[in-house]
Design a protein around this motif. Structure first.
Motif, PDB file in Angstrom:
ATOM      1  N   TYR A  41       0.850  -1.192   0.000  1.00  0.00           N
ATOM      2  CA  TYR A  41       0.000   0.000   0.000  1.00  0.00           C
ATOM      3  C   TYR A  41       0.887   1.243   0.000  1.00  0.00           C
ATOM      4  O   TYR A  41       1.889   1.311   0.706  1.00  0.00           O
ATOM      5  N   ARG A  42       0.492   2.239  -0.814  1.00  0.00           N
ATOM      6  CA  ARG A  42       1.252   3.475  -0.931  1.00  0.00           C
ATOM      7  C   ARG A  42       0.400   4.651  -0.469  1.00  0.00           C
ATOM      8  O   ARG A  42      -0.779   4.724  -0.779  1.00  0.00           O
ATOM      9  N   VAL A  43       1.027   5.548   0.273  1.00  0.00           N
ATOM     10  CA  VAL A  43       0.361   6.751   0.794  1.00  0.00           C
ATOM     11  C   VAL A  43       0.912   7.947   0.023  1.00  0.00           C
ATOM     12  O   VAL A  43       2.119   8.188   0.005  1.00  0.00           O
ATOM     13  N   TRP A  44       0.007   8.691  -0.623  1.00  0.00           N
ATOM     14  CA  TRP A  44       0.372   9.814  -1.479  1.00  0.00           C
ATOM     15  C   TRP A  44      -0.220  11.127  -0.955  1.00  0.00           C
ATOM     16  O   TRP A  44      -1.329  11.155  -0.449  1.00  0.00           O
ATOM     17  N   ASN A  45       0.533  12.203  -1.144  1.00  0.00           N
ATOM     18  CA  ASN A  45       0.024  13.562  -0.972  1.00  0.00           C
ATOM     19  C   ASN A  45       0.188  14.214  -2.339  1.00  0.00           C
ATOM     20  O   ASN A  45       1.265  14.666  -2.701  1.00  0.00           O
ATOM     21  N   GLY A  46      -0.881  14.187  -3.129  1.00  0.00           N
ATOM     22  CA  GLY A  46      -0.789  14.619  -4.522  1.00  0.00           C
ATOM     23  C   GLY A  46       0.083  13.640  -5.279  1.00  0.00           C
ATOM     24  O   GLY A  46      -0.144  12.437  -5.243  1.00  0.00           O
ATOM     25  N   SER A  47       1.136  14.138  -5.914  1.00  0.00           N
ATOM     26  CA  SER A  47       2.043  13.261  -6.646  1.00  0.00           C
ATOM     27  C   SER A  47       3.283  12.896  -5.836  1.00  0.00           C
ATOM     28  O   SER A  47       4.200  12.269  -6.338  1.00  0.00           O
ATOM     29  N   HIS A  48       3.294  13.281  -4.547  1.00  0.00           N
ATOM     30  CA  HIS A  48       4.431  13.035  -3.670  1.00  0.00           C
ATOM     31  C   HIS A  48       4.181  11.777  -2.825  1.00  0.00           C
ATOM     32  O   HIS A  48       3.231  11.730  -2.050  1.00  0.00           O
ATOM     33  N   LEU A  49       5.044  10.777  -2.992  1.00  0.00           N
ATOM     34  CA  LEU A  49       4.924   9.544  -2.210  1.00  0.00           C
ATOM     35  C   LEU A  49       5.410   9.800  -0.791  1.00  0.00           C
ATOM     36  O   LEU A  49       6.544  10.232  -0.571  1.00  0.00           O
ATOM     37  N   LEU A  50       4.532   9.545   0.196  1.00  0.00           N
ATOM     38  CA  LEU A  50       4.886   9.746   1.599  1.00  0.00           C
ATOM     39  C   LEU A  50       5.504   8.500   2.213  1.00  0.00           C
ATOM     40  O   LEU A  50       6.324   8.586   3.115  1.00  0.00           O
ATOM     41  N   GLY A  51       5.079   7.334   1.745  1.00  0.00           N
ATOM     42  CA  GLY A  51       5.596   6.088   2.292  1.00  0.00           C
ATOM     43  C   GLY A  51       4.732   4.918   1.875  1.00  0.00           C
ATOM     44  O   GLY A  51       3.724   5.076   1.171  1.00  0.00           O
ATOM     45  N   THR A  52       5.141   3.744   2.318  1.00  0.00           N
ATOM     46  CA  THR A  52       4.409   2.518   2.006  1.00  0.00           C
ATOM     47  C   THR A  52       4.179   1.729   3.286  1.00  0.00           C
ATOM     48  O   THR A  52       4.840   1.962   4.301  1.00  0.00           O
ATOM     49  N   PHE A  53       3.225   0.812   3.209  1.00  0.00           N
ATOM     50  CA  PHE A  53       3.011  -0.108   4.320  1.00  0.00           C
ATOM     51  C   PHE A  53       2.473  -1.422   3.788  1.00  0.00           C
ATOM     52  O   PHE A  53       1.930  -1.494   2.691  1.00  0.00           O
ATOM     53  N   TYR A  54       2.691  -2.470   4.566  1.00  0.00           N
ATOM     54  CA  TYR A  54       2.235  -3.801   4.175  1.00  0.00           C
ATOM     55  C   TYR A  54       1.949  -4.611   5.427  1.00  0.00           C
ATOM     56  O   TYR A  54       2.368  -4.242   6.532  1.00  0.00           O
ATOM     57  N   GLN A  55       1.239  -5.710   5.256  1.00  0.00           N
ATOM     58  CA  GLN A  55       0.929  -6.584   6.384  1.00  0.00           C
ATOM     59  C   GLN A  55       1.902  -7.757   6.369  1.00  0.00           C
ATOM     60  O   GLN A  55       2.051  -8.450   5.354  1.00  0.00           O
ATOM     61  N   ASN A  56       2.593  -7.985   7.497  1.00  0.00           N
ATOM     62  CA  ASN A  56       3.560  -9.072   7.564  1.00  0.00           C
ATOM     63  C   ASN A  56       2.874 -10.397   7.918  1.00  0.00           C
ATOM     64  O   ASN A  56       1.651 -10.440   8.110  1.00  0.00           O
ATOM     65  N   LEU A  57       3.635 -11.452   7.997  1.00  0.00           N
ATOM     66  CA  LEU A  57       3.076 -12.783   8.248  1.00  0.00           C
ATOM     67  C   LEU A  57       2.438 -12.916   9.630  1.00  0.00           C
ATOM     68  O   LEU A  57       1.578 -13.762   9.833  1.00  0.00           O
ATOM     69  N   GLU A  58       2.842 -12.080  10.581  1.00  0.00           N
ATOM     70  CA  GLU A  58       2.257 -12.103  11.930  1.00  0.00           C
ATOM     71  C   GLU A  58       0.990 -11.264  12.026  1.00  0.00           C
ATOM     72  O   GLU A  58       0.375 -11.171  13.080  1.00  0.00           O
TER      73      GLU A  58
END
Length: 97
Positions: A41-58
């Protein structure tokens, strides 16, 4: 010659509130792309990427803000999103009057 000006506390406070009224909440968008291990999953502010996140195996949500080398684990995807937004300095609080 030293002159002293009278400080108008009320006017100063009103001008600060006027500046706050002009503040606009950032437009945050979330999208996802397939990854070898699931969705990224990617978090955007307009065309600026703020960061990513994902769900781990736990089952924890791991954040990867763009302007930080640290990875944080969160219990929910919403917490991961908020953490990325906060690390980027874009967290806007809605205060009831």
């Amino acid at each position: 010659m030293i002159t002293q000006e009278e400080f108008d506390n009320k006017a100063s406070v009103e001008s600060e509130f006027d500046e706050l009224d002009d503040a606009v909440a950032p437009e945050i968008e979330i999208d996802s792309v397939p990854d070898d291990f699931g969705e990224l999953y990617r978090v955007w502010n307009g065309s600026h990427l703020l960061g990513t996140f994902y769900q781990n195996l736990e089952g924890k949500w791991v954040t990867q803000p763009c302007n930080s080398d640290k990875r944080h684990c969160c219990d929910t995807s919403a917490s991961a999103q908020l953490l990325i937004i906060a690390v980027n300095g874009l967290l806007v609080a809605d205060v009831a009057a």
